[in-house]
Design an enzyme around this catalytic site. Structure first.
Site, PDB file in Angstrom:
ATOM      1  N   LYS A 191       0.837  -1.207   0.000  1.00 41.77           N
ATOM      2  CA  LYS A 191       0.000   0.000   0.000  1.00 41.77           C
ATOM      3  C   LYS A 191       0.863   1.245   0.000  1.00 41.77           C
ATOM      4  CE  LYS A 191       0.835   1.668   4.210  1.00 41.77           C
ATOM      5  NZ  LYS A 191       1.503   2.850   4.550  1.00 41.77           N
ATOM      6  N   ASP A 228      -2.973  -1.102   9.527  1.00 37.54           N
ATOM      7  CA  ASP A 228      -3.084  -1.171   8.061  1.00 37.54           C
ATOM      8  C   ASP A 228      -3.680  -2.495   7.572  1.00 37.54           C
ATOM      9  OD1 ASP A 228      -1.675   1.225   7.889  1.00 37.54           O
ATOM     10  OD2 ASP A 228       0.255   0.232   7.592  1.00 37.54           O
TER      11      ASP A 228
END
Ligand code: C5P
Length: 316
Positions: free
Chosen positions: A27, A154
């Site tokens: 990401k 996350d």
């Protein structure tokens, strides 16, 4: 009575007999707004996550115990014991579902360690998806994301993938409904990692001394830029409150960012807590050129091209 997490499908109930292979992306944060330090030690975030096409792969096979082996990025550095997020994720899923935590797990890593690309979180997300299929526990993506939140801020995003808004400490995810636009990135990987907790502490210190830039605040401008589908517009909206902290801890990143922009990238930012830098380019051909120039300039260990958004952790 059937347990609530099980689906009707017979095969799912039994679990997979052969190996289950899951691919999970890295990401970047297109916008990483960091608010004040909370009482629980986390910072309140306003972030836009974006999954890009750099992947780790986790293979899960049936076994009599829980074991983890690996190859690729970080081999020999990353502990494979109970402290590893993969092992913790397998235990968390087993605890939630009552399944026996037995599997032979093998990780092929391409996402660098401590790079600001959420590699460890990605591996935890991949483990939840792989073991859910291997054990036939049949959880929904939202249930998996609930377990994921306890493993790291996350991790829920990496279950979902795409482009998504993250609030709270980053674990509360809502998808951003973007039309089918593919963005082209160059990912400049540094030698060695940076510690995420240290980067947050450094930001707090810089803010106390007045040395940090103004806080980014709301994600509105970034979300509006995404809707315009023009990389030049998106380039102007990218931002990361942790960038000052990463630059303070690793001053050489300034030269990396400068070199990418000199090579024709539309914008460059530090990814998450760094030290990876990501550059937005106009198209795939530009990305190739910028990556080659960054490598030639010697301002990173390796420069890779990537596109996004891509799916979250998925069985292949
Ligand atoms: O959630 P995760 O375990 O990935 O976070 C690692 C560390 O990063 C936390 O222990 C905390 O020091 C810092 N962090 C933070 N605020 C967040 C997310 C992470 O301060 N929203």
């Amino acid at each position: 009575m059937t347990e609530p997490w099980r689906r009707d499908d017979d095969e799912e109930r039994r679990g997979a007999s052969g190996p289950v292979r899951v691919r999970v992306p890295a990401k970047v944060n297109l916008h990483l707004g960091v608010g004040p330090l909370r009482r629980d030690g986390y910072h309140e975030l306003n972030t836009v996550y974006h999954a890009i096409s750099i992947y780790d792969e986790l293979t899960a096979r049936r076994g009599d115990t829980l074991t983890l082996t690996m190859e690729g990025e970080g081999t020999g550095e990353l502990a494979l014991d109970d402290s590893n997020l993969v092992i913790r994720a397998a235990h968390a899923l087993a605890g939630y579902t009552g399944a026996a935590p037995h599997a032979r797990l093998h990780l092929r890593k391409q996402i660098p360690l401590a790079g600001g690309l959420a590699g460890g979180s990605a591996d935890a997300a991949a483990t939840l998806v792989a073991c859910d299929a291997l054990w036939g526990t049949g959880l929904s993506r939202d249930e998996l994301a609930g377990i994921a939140a306890d493993l790291g801020s996350d991790v829920p995003f990496l279950i979902h993938g795409g482009t998504a808004l993250g609030t709270g400490r980053g674990e509360a995810i809502s998808p951003v409904l973007a039309r089918a636009t593919s963005w082209h990135w160059v990912v400049a990987i540094a030698d060695g990692g940076l510690s995420t907790p240290q980067a947050y502490r450094e930001l707090d210190r810089l803010r106390e001394t007045g040395a940090a830039g103004p806080a980014l605040g709301s994600t509105d401008a970034l979300l509006a830029a995404l809707r315009q589908r023009d990389p030049r517009v998106l380039a102007l909206a990218l931002g990361n409150d942790l960038q000052d902290a990463a630059l303070s801890m690793r001053p050489s990143l300034a030269a990396t960012l400068k070199a990418g922009e000199a090579a024709g990238a539309l914008a460059g930012i530090v990814s998450g807590s760094g030290p990876t830098c990501v550059f937005l380019t106009a198209d795939a051909a530009d990305a190739e050129r910028v990556a080659a120039e960054l490598e030639a300039a010697g301002v990173c260990r390796e420069a890779r091209t990537a596109h996004g958004p891509v799916h979250g952790a998925r069985v292949t």
